[in-house]
Scaffold this active site. Sequence first.
Site, PDB file in Angstrom:
ATOM      1  N   ASP A 145      56.004 -58.232 -17.761  1.00  0.00           N
ATOM      2  CA  ASP A 145      56.965 -58.629 -16.739  1.00  0.00           C
ATOM      3  C   ASP A 145      56.453 -59.859 -15.989  1.00  0.00           C
ATOM      4  O   ASP A 145      56.587 -59.943 -14.772  1.00  0.00           O
ATOM      5  CB  ASP A 145      57.187 -57.450 -15.776  1.00  0.00           C
ATOM      6  CG  ASP A 145      58.390 -57.657 -14.860  1.00  0.00           C
ATOM      7  OD1 ASP A 145      59.260 -58.478 -15.193  1.00  0.00           O
ATOM      8  OD2 ASP A 145      58.446 -57.007 -13.797  1.00  0.00           O
ATOM      9  N   CYS A 205      75.158 -43.371 -14.960  1.00  0.00           N
ATOM     10  CA  CYS A 205      74.438 -44.442 -14.260  1.00  0.00           C
ATOM     11  C   CYS A 205      75.405 -45.404 -13.585  1.00  0.00           C
ATOM     12  O   CYS A 205      75.155 -45.861 -12.464  1.00  0.00           O
ATOM     13  CB  CYS A 205      73.509 -45.177 -15.225  1.00  0.00           C
ATOM     14  SG  CYS A 205      74.331 -45.940 -16.647  1.00  0.00           S
ATOM     15  N   CYS A 252      65.144 -49.094  -6.249  1.00  0.00           N
ATOM     16  CA  CYS A 252      66.172 -48.049  -6.314  1.00  0.00           C
ATOM     17  C   CYS A 252      66.075 -47.376  -7.669  1.00  0.00           C
ATOM     18  O   CYS A 252      65.991 -48.052  -8.698  1.00  0.00           O
ATOM     19  CB  CYS A 252      67.558 -48.669  -6.120  1.00  0.00           C
ATOM     20  SG  CYS A 252      68.927 -47.492  -6.265  1.00  0.00           S
ATOM     21  N   CYS A 259      70.359 -39.978 -15.013  1.00  0.00           N
ATOM     22  CA  CYS A 259      70.440 -40.105 -16.478  1.00  0.00           C
ATOM     23  C   CYS A 259      69.966 -38.824 -17.150  1.00  0.00           C
ATOM     24  O   CYS A 259      68.827 -38.380 -16.928  1.00  0.00           O
ATOM     25  CB  CYS A 259      69.585 -41.276 -16.943  1.00  0.00           C
ATOM     26  SG  CYS A 259      69.539 -41.454 -18.742  1.00  0.00           S
TER      27      CYS A 259
END
Length: 365
Positions: A145, A205, A252, A259
């Site tokens: 990332d 979701c 969040c 899910c």
Amino acid sequence: MKSGFDAAQLVSQIQAWGRELAFSQIGVAGVNLSAAEPGLKAWLDAGFHGDMGYMASHGMKRARPAELVPGTVSVLTARMDYLPQGTPEGWPATELARLKQPSEAVVSLYARGRDYHKVLRGRLQKLAERIAAEVGPLGHRVFTDSAPVLEAELAQRSGQGWRGKHTLVLNREGGSMFFLGEIYLDMALPPTEPVTDHCGACTACITACPTQAILGPQRLDARRCISYLTIEHAGPIPEDLRPLIGNRIYGCDDCQLVCPWNKFAQRSSLPDFDPREGLAGATLIELLAWSETEFLRRTEGSAIRRIGHARWLRNLAVAMGNALRLADDPAVRSALATHLQHPDATVREHVVWALAQAAANRVDA
């Protein structure tokens, strides 16, 4: 590079080494991601990346590994489970219940422990070194990332899972509670097989998103996403979205908590992701009282530190305003008032807004 090694056998060996390093799964993807470019361009053209200017500045390089790191011919993908070791059964319900306690500060599950960038990067580097010891000099670069890498696309292509309707990668044995990382290699390896989509007709979701940031299957407007607003977005949070943030002060998890696949989410084998004191179950008042020095001390080695103290206070002010709208609490008002003269204009503006919510509460009553 040594010659004569069996590439398929090497992949199996790398996967075994990955397990020893606490990775849940290792896959291999090719570098031709051209099929993903139209979708990436449409997302950028729609402005869904918001303030994340680096997304646009990198352009299509994100979908072209060999441009980002010249010489790359294969990408190793890795995923690592991050649920803390002591996470009890029924944890999604526990986490959803936190959102109904207006005075509690809710930090996203992944951010309660050590910074995942540090954990994964170090272990990916060790994996690359083991490969080099086996095959000889190896051109490689490790990512977590941390650069223009199309992580979810690479993960999906290499069989780590499929793209859920919330855009996150889902795995049948691990849900979505895992981190992703990559090693770009100048060595050709056979790709691992992708898996099929198992979301079916479920839209849990999409329905659960507090700000309706998920516009449709695999279509996310980051500008409305609470994770973006509380972490990536540096300026004032749009006023119409503040009430929807509730008591979420960093990230969040809602789309993941509802899910069905996350009933299979695995606990991490590493203590790194165990929650730090103060980042689970703390009150908004407690966290607002942290000075910048204390904030830096408490978040040392944490992903939270990168937002800085001012953004932390901004997020807390929004959550406290939302609490005041539900019930006027003099202790909350008093805590907020101590920041009315804060040197940061954005903090001051959000504190003023938060205090005004108590007045709105009295009017509504």
